[in-house]
Design an enzyme around this catalytic site. Structure first.
Site, short mmCIF file in Angstrom:
data_model
loop_
_atom_site.label_atom_id
_atom_site.label_comp_id
_atom_site.label_asym_id
_atom_site.label_seq_id
_atom_site.Cartn_x
_atom_site.Cartn_y
_atom_site.Cartn_z
N HIS A 16 -14.90 43.92 5.69
CA HIS A 16 -14.59 44.95 4.68
C HIS A 16 -15.20 46.29 5.08
O HIS A 16 -14.58 47.34 4.92
CB HIS A 16 -15.15 44.55 3.31
CG HIS A 16 -14.52 43.34 2.71
ND1 HIS A 16 -15.19 42.14 2.60
CD2 HIS A 16 -13.29 43.13 2.17
CE1 HIS A 16 -14.41 41.26 2.02
NE2 HIS A 16 -13.25 41.81 1.75
N MET B 180 -14.37 36.80 9.96
CA MET B 180 -15.16 37.07 8.74
C MET B 180 -14.29 36.88 7.51
O MET B 180 -13.13 37.30 7.49
CB MET B 180 -15.70 38.48 8.80
CG MET B 180 -16.71 38.61 9.90
SD MET B 180 -18.08 39.63 9.42
CE MET B 180 -19.03 39.58 10.92
#
Ligand code: PAF
Length: 280
Positions: free
Chosen positions: A36, A183
């Site tokens: 992110h 991730m």
């Protein structure tokens, strides 16, 4: 950085940034990680104002337990977002996003009739509901999505073209742990044993890229399926090699100049997805 929880609060915060500013949106469900952070950094570099939404969208969960167990870490998320330079964090309640139940039905066939669309019925309809709501509320110039959710990205591009949104969709590369694991917010839910087995997913797919140069699509698909099965702990739900634009399975490498392998794997109880490019 400003944290706002209502649509009015968001509009006030955007107004306070001034007229004519380029606004970038990074939609998230929180439990933020380095993947992110890379989207937000890119957004900050490209735009005058970066809005990050943090909203665990109930309409995209086809499994109630998955929704209940989804990690929620707003304080830590805000810390990370402050560090990477976000301007506004929009963390609304369910009532704020859906004042009335959202009954809209989207049809993205054939993009949503394969892979995640088959195994998570209604998932992409929920994604389209929330992303279109966020687009309507924030009215960004650009929106950022990770390539890990490869099918989601294709569907959001289609949403933008079908509904005439003037929003540039910016795809961002998968960020991996040192051992190759993509991730994901769900990685925090893995048991110690699951975390040991999870990197095999990317390792096998990466090995299959070299294998593919001398083998057919079918043989390559089986190479990955057999590799995952041989791990003994991982349980593949699907492995498809598809045209990266239509998302339809290919039978021959010559069929496309853009071939991508997409996987969903149960690692213990935790369902992980990943993908790898063969061509393009
Ligand atoms: O990719 C996600 O985290 C979600 O599907 C999204 C795009 C934020 C919509 O809830």
């Amino acid at each position: 950085m400003k944290l706002v929880e209502t649509v009015t609060g968001l509009h006030n915060a955007l107004d306070a940034c001034g007229q004519g500013k380029k606004v970038g949106l990074v939609p998230t469900m929180g439990a933020l990680h380095a993947g992110h952070a890379s989207l937000v950094r890119r957004c900050v570099a490209d735009n005058d104002v970066t809005v990050v939404s943090v909203f665990v969208n109930p309409t995209q969960f086809n499994d109630k337990n998955d929704l209940k167990n989804y990690p929620r870490t707003l304080d830590a998320d805000c810390k990370l977002l402050e560090e990477v330079g976000a301007d506004i964090v929009f963390a609304p309640s369910v009532e704020e996003i859906y004042p009335q139940a959202d009954t809209r039905i989207f049809d993205f066939a054939p993009l949503d009739t394969v892979m995640e669309g088959v195994h998570r019925p209604g998932h992409f309809n929920g994604v389209a509901q929330v992303v279109s709501r966020l687009f309507d509320i924030v009215k960004p110039d650009r929106a950022y999505f990770g390539e890990k959710d490869f099918q989601q990205l294709a569907i959001i591009r289609r949403l933008v073209s079908d509904y005439g949104y003037h929003i540039e969709i910016v795809p961002c590369p998968i960020v991996r742990e040192a051992d190759g694991l993509a991730m994901s917010s769900r990685n925090t839910l893995l048991t110690a044993e699951g975390r040991q087995h999870a990197p095999a997913i990317h390792r096998i797919m990466q090995d299959s890229v070299a294998f593919a140069s001398a083998h057919t699509v079918d043989e390559t698909r089986r190479f990955v399926e057999d590799g995952l099965a041989a791990d003994g702990y991982l349980r593949a739900e699907y492995y498809e090699i598809v045209d990266g634009r239509t998302l339809q399975p290919i039978a021959d490498w010559q069929e496309t100049d853009y071939a991508v392998g997409c996987v969903a794997v149960f690692c213990g109880d935790i369902r992980l997805i990943d993908n790898i490019k063969y061509k393009g």
